[in-house]
Scaffold this motif. Sequence first.
Motif, mmCIF file in Angstrom:
data_model
loop_
_atom_site.group_PDB
_atom_site.id
_atom_site.type_symbol
_atom_site.label_atom_id
_atom_site.label_comp_id
_atom_site.label_asym_id
_atom_site.label_seq_id
_atom_site.Cartn_x
_atom_site.Cartn_y
_atom_site.Cartn_z
ATOM 1 N N ASP A 3 -9.950 -3.826 5.817
ATOM 2 C CA ASP A 3 -9.319 -4.605 4.750
ATOM 3 C C ASP A 3 -9.989 -5.970 4.615
ATOM 4 O OD1 ASP A 3 -7.493 -2.591 4.170
ATOM 5 O OD2 ASP A 3 -6.075 -3.324 5.676
ATOM 6 N N PHE A 4 -10.304 -6.603 5.738
ATOM 7 C CA PHE A 4 -10.980 -7.897 5.698
ATOM 8 C C PHE A 4 -12.425 -7.741 5.228
ATOM 9 C CE2 PHE A 4 -13.663 -11.120 7.770
ATOM 10 C CZ PHE A 4 -13.175 -12.241 7.129
ATOM 11 N N TRP A 5 -13.126 -6.720 5.719
ATOM 12 C CA TRP A 5 -14.538 -6.525 5.386
ATOM 13 C C TRP A 5 -14.738 -6.340 3.882
ATOM 14 C CZ3 TRP A 5 -18.871 -7.325 7.983
ATOM 15 C CH2 TRP A 5 -20.052 -6.809 7.475
ATOM 16 N N TYR A 6 -13.825 -5.653 3.228
ATOM 17 C CA TYR A 6 -13.952 -5.394 1.798
ATOM 18 C C TYR A 6 -13.246 -6.434 0.929
ATOM 19 C CZ TYR A 6 -16.130 -0.933 2.761
ATOM 20 O OH TYR A 6 -17.002 0.043 3.178
ATOM 21 N N ILE A 14 -20.609 -14.216 6.813
ATOM 22 C CA ILE A 14 -19.857 -13.500 7.852
ATOM 23 C C ILE A 14 -20.441 -12.106 8.037
ATOM 24 C CG2 ILE A 14 -17.620 -12.472 8.418
ATOM 25 C CD1 ILE A 14 -16.306 -14.880 7.057
ATOM 26 N N LYS A 15 -20.777 -11.446 6.953
ATOM 27 C CA LYS A 15 -21.365 -10.111 7.041
ATOM 28 C C LYS A 15 -22.721 -10.150 7.721
ATOM 29 C CE LYS A 15 -18.851 -8.236 3.140
ATOM 30 N NZ LYS A 15 -18.876 -7.617 1.848
ATOM 31 N N LEU A 16 -23.521 -11.165 7.426
ATOM 32 C CA LEU A 16 -24.833 -11.294 8.056
ATOM 33 C C LEU A 16 -24.699 -11.553 9.549
ATOM 34 C CD1 LEU A 16 -27.927 -11.530 7.815
ATOM 35 C CD2 LEU A 16 -27.582 -13.978 7.407
ATOM 36 N N VAL A 17 -23.833 -12.485 9.923
ATOM 37 C CA VAL A 17 -23.642 -12.808 11.339
ATOM 38 C C VAL A 17 -23.086 -11.599 12.093
ATOM 39 C CG1 VAL A 17 -22.300 -14.254 12.930
ATOM 40 C CG2 VAL A 17 -23.437 -15.284 10.967
ATOM 41 N N SER A 18 -22.166 -10.867 11.481
ATOM 42 C CA SER A 18 -21.621 -9.666 12.125
ATOM 43 C C SER A 18 -22.709 -8.625 12.347
ATOM 44 C CB SER A 18 -20.509 -9.062 11.260
ATOM 45 O OG SER A 18 -19.467 -9.954 11.085
ATOM 46 N N SER A 19 -23.552 -8.423 11.358
ATOM 47 C CA SER A 19 -24.632 -7.446 11.478
ATOM 48 C C SER A 19 -25.611 -7.843 12.579
ATOM 49 C CB SER A 19 -25.379 -7.304 10.154
ATOM 50 O OG SER A 19 -24.518 -6.877 9.145
ATOM 51 N N LEU A 109 -21.783 1.464 8.539
ATOM 52 C CA LEU A 109 -20.783 0.926 7.619
ATOM 53 C C LEU A 109 -21.294 -0.350 6.954
ATOM 54 C CD1 LEU A 109 -17.824 0.839 6.497
ATOM 55 C CD2 LEU A 109 -17.309 -0.585 8.476
ATOM 56 N N PHE A 110 -21.859 -1.257 7.748
ATOM 57 C CA PHE A 110 -22.333 -2.529 7.219
ATOM 58 C C PHE A 110 -23.421 -2.331 6.172
ATOM 59 C CE2 PHE A 110 -21.338 -5.025 11.395
ATOM 60 C CZ PHE A 110 -19.989 -4.840 11.176
#
Length: 127
Positions: A3-6, A14-19, A109-110
Motif C-alpha cells: 500500500d505504501f509502495w504504490y 525512497i524507491k531508489l534507496v530501497s532498491s 517487484l521494484f
Amino acid sequence: MLDFWYSPRCSREIKLVSSIAVCIGIYLCSTVVELPALWVGLSLMLGMLTHVLYSVYLKLAPASAYRNTLHNGIYIFQLFALFGLAYILPEQHKWILWLQCLGFDLIGLFLVSIYSNRAKRHDQLDE
C-alpha cells in the motif's frame, strides 16, 4: 508495504534507496553462498507476479466484492511462496539463501513497478 509502495507518499528517492539497500543486502549474502540461477529466476518471477496481482487489485472498484479477497490473497500468496522456497532450498546456509530469495523477490517487484509507473518521454523530433 505494498500500500505504501504504490501510494504517492513513496517518492522516487525512497524507491531508489530501497532498491540499492536490497541490492547491497543480496551482495553481502552472496559473499557467503551464492543463490543458484533457478532460485533467482523463481524469486524474480514471484516479485513480478505480485506486481501484476496488485495492479489488478488497484483497478478493481472500491465497492467490488473481490477487492478485499484479492488484497488478502496477495499477502497469503507471497507468504506461502516464500516459505515454500525456504522449504525446498538446500540445507546448508538456508537462511542466507532465503534472504537472497526474499531480496530477488523484492527486486522483481521494484523493477516492474518502477518501470510501469515511470514518466512517459515525449519525442523532441517533431519539429
